[in-house]
Design a protein around this motif. Sequence first.
Motif, short mmCIF file in Angstrom:
data_model
loop_
_atom_site.label_atom_id
_atom_site.label_comp_id
_atom_site.label_asym_id
_atom_site.label_seq_id
_atom_site.Cartn_x
_atom_site.Cartn_y
_atom_site.Cartn_z
N GLY A 1 19.41 -29.74 -7.05
CA GLY A 1 17.97 -29.80 -7.23
C GLY A 1 17.23 -28.57 -6.73
O GLY A 1 16.00 -28.50 -6.87
N LEU A 2 17.94 -27.60 -6.16
CA LEU A 2 17.28 -26.37 -5.73
C LEU A 2 16.97 -25.49 -6.94
O LEU A 2 17.74 -25.46 -7.91
CB LEU A 2 18.16 -25.60 -4.74
N ASP A 3 15.87 -24.78 -6.87
CA ASP A 3 15.54 -23.79 -7.90
C ASP A 3 16.21 -22.46 -7.51
O ASP A 3 15.68 -21.72 -6.67
CB ASP A 3 14.02 -23.60 -8.02
N VAL A 4 17.35 -22.20 -8.11
CA VAL A 4 18.09 -20.98 -7.79
C VAL A 4 17.59 -19.88 -8.73
O VAL A 4 17.94 -19.86 -9.91
CB VAL A 4 19.60 -21.20 -7.92
N LEU A 5 16.79 -18.98 -8.20
CA LEU A 5 16.15 -17.96 -9.02
C LEU A 5 16.96 -16.66 -9.07
O LEU A 5 16.72 -15.83 -9.94
CB LEU A 5 14.75 -17.66 -8.48
N ALA A 6 17.87 -16.49 -8.12
CA ALA A 6 18.69 -15.27 -8.07
C ALA A 6 20.07 -15.59 -8.61
O ALA A 6 20.44 -16.76 -8.77
CB ALA A 6 18.76 -14.75 -6.65
N PHE B 1 23.09 -23.97 -2.64
CA PHE B 1 23.09 -24.67 -3.92
C PHE B 1 24.43 -25.35 -4.20
O PHE B 1 24.54 -26.16 -5.13
CB PHE B 1 22.74 -23.71 -5.06
N VAL B 2 25.47 -25.04 -3.41
CA VAL B 2 26.75 -25.71 -3.59
C VAL B 2 26.68 -27.14 -3.07
O VAL B 2 27.22 -28.07 -3.69
CB VAL B 2 27.87 -24.93 -2.86
N ASP B 3 26.01 -27.35 -1.95
CA ASP B 3 25.95 -28.66 -1.32
C ASP B 3 24.67 -29.44 -1.62
O ASP B 3 24.60 -30.63 -1.34
CB ASP B 3 26.09 -28.53 0.21
N HIS B 4 23.67 -28.76 -2.17
CA HIS B 4 22.39 -29.42 -2.39
C HIS B 4 21.94 -29.22 -3.83
O HIS B 4 21.61 -28.10 -4.24
CB HIS B 4 21.33 -28.87 -1.42
N GLY C 1 16.54 -19.60 -3.12
CA GLY C 1 17.55 -20.64 -3.03
C GLY C 1 18.97 -20.19 -2.78
O GLY C 1 19.90 -20.96 -3.03
N VAL C 2 19.17 -18.99 -2.25
CA VAL C 2 20.54 -18.51 -2.05
C VAL C 2 20.94 -18.45 -0.58
O VAL C 2 22.09 -18.13 -0.27
CB VAL C 2 20.73 -17.12 -2.69
N HIS C 3 20.01 -18.77 0.33
CA HIS C 3 20.34 -18.75 1.75
C HIS C 3 19.59 -19.84 2.49
O HIS C 3 18.46 -20.20 2.12
CB HIS C 3 19.98 -17.39 2.39
N TYR C 4 20.21 -20.37 3.54
CA TYR C 4 19.53 -21.22 4.49
C TYR C 4 18.67 -20.35 5.41
O TYR C 4 18.96 -19.16 5.61
CB TYR C 4 20.55 -21.99 5.34
N ILE D 1 10.58 -24.40 1.53
CA ILE D 1 10.30 -23.04 1.05
C ILE D 1 10.72 -22.89 -0.40
O ILE D 1 9.95 -22.35 -1.22
CB ILE D 1 11.01 -22.00 1.94
N ASN D 2 11.90 -23.36 -0.74
CA ASN D 2 12.35 -23.24 -2.12
C ASN D 2 11.52 -24.11 -3.05
O ASN D 2 11.35 -23.77 -4.24
CB ASN D 2 13.83 -23.63 -2.22
#
Length: 252
Positions: free
Chosen positions: A105-110, A100-103, A159-162, A19-20
Amino acid sequence: MAGLAIDGSNPDVSLLQDINGLAGSAPGWFDRGMRYAGEYGIVVGLVLLLLWCWWSVRRRGAAEDSVAAVAGLLWAPLAAGAALLVNIPIRDFVARDRPFVDHRGLDVLAPARTDFSFVSDHATLAMALGVGIFVAHRGFGLAAIGLALVEGFSRVYVGVHYPTDVIGGFALGTAVVLLLAPLALALLTPLVSAVCRSRRAGSLVRSRAARDADRAESDAVAAGSGPDTGDEPGTRPLGIPEPRPDDNNLAA
């Protein structure tokens, strides 16, 4: 519990990445829209939908229906607040870090928050409002639940929640609304009914036009509540003969 989301083979993590990962190929304006919708926009939309529902139910339907619907609409934000309070000990007990702490390469948009991830406050709030509105009015409630689902998707997208953070939020919000609804409505309905009968505040439950219609209907029922003989005024019921001029003399 935090370790459940670390392994990349975990379906929760795989769905998060899928999804991310859409953010990498989406236009910039869409990413900005999802960020705004997930942070503020959908919650604001749910509040506006609740107000629209209130405006509609106070103008239409019987007085009893308006009282029940307004009581349900009052319960929706109260239930959302209660669900957020219940989430505080759950979040601290589970203590799951943000994805994003453990993974990498995520696109953290928030904004990268530092609090724990499970359960999602945004998903909890949105679904509690959605189900609460559904309790009051099915049509508006279905639209509200649809917005809540979009809220949950957006929190994973940015990218802020599973995904399980969102599912847990949906479950928590729904459970608080439905489990406490009988008690809450038993307390709120008499209060709303008293407001409805008030001259000054009654328009909060029933619009002026609706209250005038109720009053006119009550007056019409009261005017026709006398005994009905089935004849025009001044006529005698069928089967009773007219008195003859000498009846009184005969009786004497």
